[in-house]
Design a protein around this motif. Sequence first.
Motif, PDB file in Angstrom:
ATOM      1  N   ALA A 238      48.343   3.329 -19.692  1.00  0.00           N
ATOM      2  CA  ALA A 238      49.293   2.714 -20.629  1.00  0.00           C
ATOM      3  C   ALA A 238      49.605   3.693 -21.763  1.00  0.00           C
ATOM      4  N   LYS A 239      48.562   4.330 -22.285  1.00  0.00           N
ATOM      5  CA  LYS A 239      48.747   5.307 -23.384  1.00  0.00           C
ATOM      6  C   LYS A 239      49.618   6.475 -22.931  1.00  0.00           C
ATOM      7  N   GLU A 240      49.330   6.946 -21.736  1.00  0.00           N
ATOM      8  CA  GLU A 240      50.077   8.083 -21.174  1.00  0.00           C
ATOM      9  C   GLU A 240      51.562   7.731 -21.034  1.00  0.00           C
ATOM     10  N   LEU A 241      51.830   6.521 -20.557  1.00  0.00           N
ATOM     11  CA  LEU A 241      53.219   6.079 -20.380  1.00  0.00           C
ATOM     12  C   LEU A 241      53.948   5.997 -21.724  1.00  0.00           C
ATOM     13  N   VAL A 242      53.245   5.533 -22.744  1.00  0.00           N
ATOM     14  CA  VAL A 242      53.861   5.436 -24.067  1.00  0.00           C
ATOM     15  C   VAL A 242      54.204   6.833 -24.588  1.00  0.00           C
ATOM     16  N   GLU A 243      53.316   7.798 -24.345  1.00  0.00           N
ATOM     17  CA  GLU A 243      53.608   9.167 -24.791  1.00  0.00           C
ATOM     18  C   GLU A 243      54.838   9.721 -24.054  1.00  0.00           C
ATOM     19  N   SER A 244      54.922   9.465 -22.756  1.00  0.00           N
ATOM     20  CA  SER A 244      56.087   9.921 -21.981  1.00  0.00           C
ATOM     21  C   SER A 244      57.363   9.275 -22.509  1.00  0.00           C
ATOM     22  N   ALA A 245      57.277   7.990 -22.845  1.00  0.00           N
ATOM     23  CA  ALA A 245      58.446   7.275 -23.365  1.00  0.00           C
ATOM     24  C   ALA A 245      58.915   7.924 -24.654  1.00  0.00           C
ATOM     25  N   LYS A 246      57.989   8.224 -25.555  1.00  0.00           N
ATOM     26  CA  LYS A 246      58.340   8.826 -26.838  1.00  0.00           C
ATOM     27  C   LYS A 246      58.947  10.213 -26.643  1.00  0.00           C
TER      28      LYS A 246
ATOM     29  N   TYR B 147      62.833   6.106 -20.778  1.00  0.00           N
ATOM     30  CA  TYR B 147      62.049   5.546 -21.895  1.00  0.00           C
ATOM     31  C   TYR B 147      61.667   4.100 -21.567  1.00  0.00           C
ATOM     32  N   ALA B 148      62.662   3.311 -21.124  1.00  0.00           N
ATOM     33  CA  ALA B 148      62.445   1.881 -20.876  1.00  0.00           C
ATOM     34  C   ALA B 148      61.490   1.648 -19.710  1.00  0.00           C
ATOM     35  N   ARG B 149      61.643   2.461 -18.648  1.00  0.00           N
ATOM     36  CA  ARG B 149      60.748   2.288 -17.496  1.00  0.00           C
ATOM     37  C   ARG B 149      59.304   2.540 -17.903  1.00  0.00           C
ATOM     38  N   HIS B 150      59.099   3.586 -18.722  1.00  0.00           N
ATOM     39  CA  HIS B 150      57.739   3.889 -19.169  1.00  0.00           C
ATOM     40  C   HIS B 150      57.168   2.770 -20.031  1.00  0.00           C
ATOM     41  N   ILE B 151      57.934   2.325 -21.023  1.00  0.00           N
ATOM     42  CA  ILE B 151      57.349   1.270 -21.875  1.00  0.00           C
ATOM     43  C   ILE B 151      57.230  -0.045 -21.106  1.00  0.00           C
ATOM     44  N   GLY B 152      58.112  -0.267 -20.146  1.00  0.00           N
ATOM     45  CA  GLY B 152      58.027  -1.485 -19.346  1.00  0.00           C
ATOM     46  C   GLY B 152      56.738  -1.550 -18.555  1.00  0.00           C
ATOM     47  N   LEU B 153      56.398  -0.449 -17.922  1.00  0.00           N
ATOM     48  CA  LEU B 153      55.173  -0.427 -17.129  1.00  0.00           C
ATOM     49  C   LEU B 153      53.949  -0.500 -18.051  1.00  0.00           C
ATOM     50  N   ALA B 154      53.999   0.225 -19.175  1.00  0.00           N
ATOM     51  CA  ALA B 154      52.906   0.161 -20.152  1.00  0.00           C
ATOM     52  C   ALA B 154      52.717  -1.279 -20.629  1.00  0.00           C
TER      53      ALA B 154
ATOM     54  N   PHE C 205      56.216  -2.005  -7.729  1.00  0.00           N
ATOM     55  CA  PHE C 205      57.509  -2.636  -7.421  1.00  0.00           C
ATOM     56  C   PHE C 205      57.660  -3.946  -8.188  1.00  0.00           C
ATOM     57  N   ILE C 206      56.614  -4.767  -8.133  1.00  0.00           N
ATOM     58  CA  ILE C 206      56.670  -6.067  -8.818  1.00  0.00           C
ATOM     59  C   ILE C 206      56.964  -5.868 -10.299  1.00  0.00           C
ATOM     60  N   HIS C 207      56.235  -4.946 -10.908  1.00  0.00           N
ATOM     61  CA  HIS C 207      56.377  -4.808 -12.351  1.00  0.00           C
ATOM     62  C   HIS C 207      57.646  -4.075 -12.766  1.00  0.00           C
ATOM     63  N   THR C 208      58.064  -3.088 -11.998  1.00  0.00           N
ATOM     64  CA  THR C 208      59.329  -2.445 -12.376  1.00  0.00           C
ATOM     65  C   THR C 208      60.469  -3.440 -12.235  1.00  0.00           C
ATOM     66  N   HIS C 209      60.334  -4.427 -11.330  1.00  0.00           N
ATOM     67  CA  HIS C 209      61.416  -5.403 -11.165  1.00  0.00           C
ATOM     68  C   HIS C 209      61.271  -6.615 -12.076  1.00  0.00           C
TER      69      HIS C 209
ATOM     70  N   ALA D 263      62.607  -3.962 -15.496  1.00  0.00           N
ATOM     71  CA  ALA D 263      64.045  -4.078 -15.222  1.00  0.00           C
ATOM     72  C   ALA D 263      64.801  -4.636 -16.427  1.00  0.00           C
ATOM     73  N   LEU D 264      64.266  -5.672 -17.036  1.00  0.00           N
ATOM     74  CA  LEU D 264      64.973  -6.302 -18.144  1.00  0.00           C
ATOM     75  C   LEU D 264      64.874  -5.449 -19.418  1.00  0.00           C
ATOM     76  N   LEU D 265      63.732  -4.794 -19.595  1.00  0.00           N
ATOM     77  CA  LEU D 265      63.605  -3.883 -20.745  1.00  0.00           C
ATOM     78  C   LEU D 265      64.586  -2.720 -20.584  1.00  0.00           C
ATOM     79  N   GLU D 266      64.677  -2.221 -19.370  1.00  0.00           N
ATOM     80  CA  GLU D 266      65.588  -1.114 -19.075  1.00  0.00           C
ATOM     81  C   GLU D 266      67.040  -1.545 -19.324  1.00  0.00           C
ATOM     82  N   ALA D 267      67.383  -2.738 -18.868  1.00  0.00           N
ATOM     83  CA  ALA D 267      68.743  -3.235 -19.094  1.00  0.00           C
ATOM     84  C   ALA D 267      69.007  -3.414 -20.585  1.00  0.00           C
TER      85      ALA D 267
END
Lengths: 308, 308
Positions: free
Chosen positions: A275-283, A223-230, A189-193, A197-201
């Motif tokens: 982190a790697k997994e999230l980047v692959e999902s984003a791509k 895409y943004a949520r994945h790279i944001g968390l990564a 929650f902390i990190h998605t917000h 959040a700002l990367l997504e926006a």
Amino acid sequence: MVLTDDRHPPQQEAPFDLRAYLAEGKARVEDALDRCLPITYPERIYESMRYSLLAGGKRLRPILCLATCELAGGTWEMAMPTACALEMLHTMSLIHDDLPAMDNDDYRRGKPTNHKVYGEDIAILAGDGLLAYAFEIVADTTRNVEPQNILRAIARLGRTVGAAGLVGGQVVDLESEGKSDVTLETLNFIHTHKTSALLEASVECGAILAGAEAADLDRLSRYARHIGLAFQIIDDILDITASKEVLGKTAGKDVAAGKVTFPSLLGLDESRRRAKELVESAKAEVSAFGSAALPLVAIADYITSRNY
Amino acid sequence: MVLTDDRHPPQQEAPFDLRAYLAEGKARVEDALDRCLPITYPERIYESMRYSLLAGGKRLRPILCLATCELAGGTWEMAMPTACALEMLHTMSLIHDDLPAMDNDDYRRGKPTNHKVYGEDIAILAGDGLLAYAFEIVADTTRNVEPQNILRAIARLGRTVGAAGLVGGQVVDLESEGKSDVTLETLNFIHTHKTSALLEASVECGAILAGAEAADLDRLSRYARHIGLAFQIIDDILDITASKEVLGKTAGKDVAAGKVTFPSLLGLDESRRRAKELVESAKAEVSAFGSAALPLVAIADYITSRNY
């Protein structure tokens, strides 16, 4: 970093030069930021706002905004006021988060934090000034965009910064400090917000200004949520593995503050793997856009490869 | 207070009932404010925002916005999101100005200030949240208004809050504190930026949303500048002559802080005379609107007659 588009091998496209792309974006954004905030009376507040706004940084958020505007058929010019606004909102959140009443940080991007230079009162006001100015420049200086789409972008920015976004994330972050029983759910929650959040926006606003449709916006959001968390996981890892000189801000602070982080919950190796997994999902999310998404794909890769 | 329209005696219009008008406006605005900010996770920040936003007050700014929208041919409904935004921006500036790093005030509207109840960190974030939300609701929830006019109102709000408005006024106010050589020019700068700016934006935004023309906006701006300065002079006078119980905030604070005020520069009698003169000028500005300006005329009179 050079990334060739291997999804369209027969076309023999030129390799995508991310380094040049980021340098061009950064230069254009910093030029626009510099020009939009001249110093006038009372000088001290403008100097304080400029001190933090022009303190460097990768300018990833504005660049993502320019990139998705272009991806969705628009131009960098259409998105530039919103790109600047995103950097102002990001800077504002850093100034306020660094305050003694919040994270009490003395260094940011290798320089003393705003309140260390200008005092707490001016730092609070500089944040307020940047926050207000962000909305003003989007409403006042965006050109060649449907007014309805400018309004959608403004609403999106407002939601991102307020209690449903950055502010809410910082509140939960403050509440979690010093607690040892913070769950992975709360950490998410902390990190998605606070971060995603700002990367997504950033990613969505560029596309909104160009008039993108809902399905494409959804794809870009994911895409943004994945790279944001990564991005945040890598930040947590770097807080442990990098030094202050490389990082430009106080290192090891999370551990010292007894803060729960991804590495403290999952370990370093598992954190890196996620982190790697999230980047692959984003791509994968943006692969449908073909070569138009090359900047987004390269930026996703760049996030896991960075070491500062 | 009852004010008859003596500019149109033959028509025998009903007397204008300001008390009923203000009560109706306040009730409608407070209902809208209450509904637009429900409490959700993380609860503490929403509670903090609501604590200050719903702490009462005369709601003069939003009422002025509704009044000028109607004067310019629009409806209260068209202006309600902007009216709420104005109250959020006003509240945000009060929360941040009250912080220990700024004016360090313990009471506001008869209640402990936001940071005394929720802590400095949450108070800073509550201000940020209200600031961001103000722009979001105007962009997202304004109906039956030309998108171009909504954008103009948003730009106007942004300019009012930022370094060219409230923030700039507060900076000069902080710089002037404890100085005995503050000029009337500086004092005017502080008040036109800290007080008049938001009243001016209130009056203009309502008319902008209804599509008012430049000449009418200029007239309304001058009205607002006059009542804004009168309002501040009366505030300075009340700080000396009223008690905390009546005022709902710490009284005599200006004198204690060695703050230069209109009464300290001009004396009480001359200050009262200037306030009256400003109210007359304000009323003269809007006389051209005829009976449509009755609420504005009555509000101008109300400002010099108030004793809290």
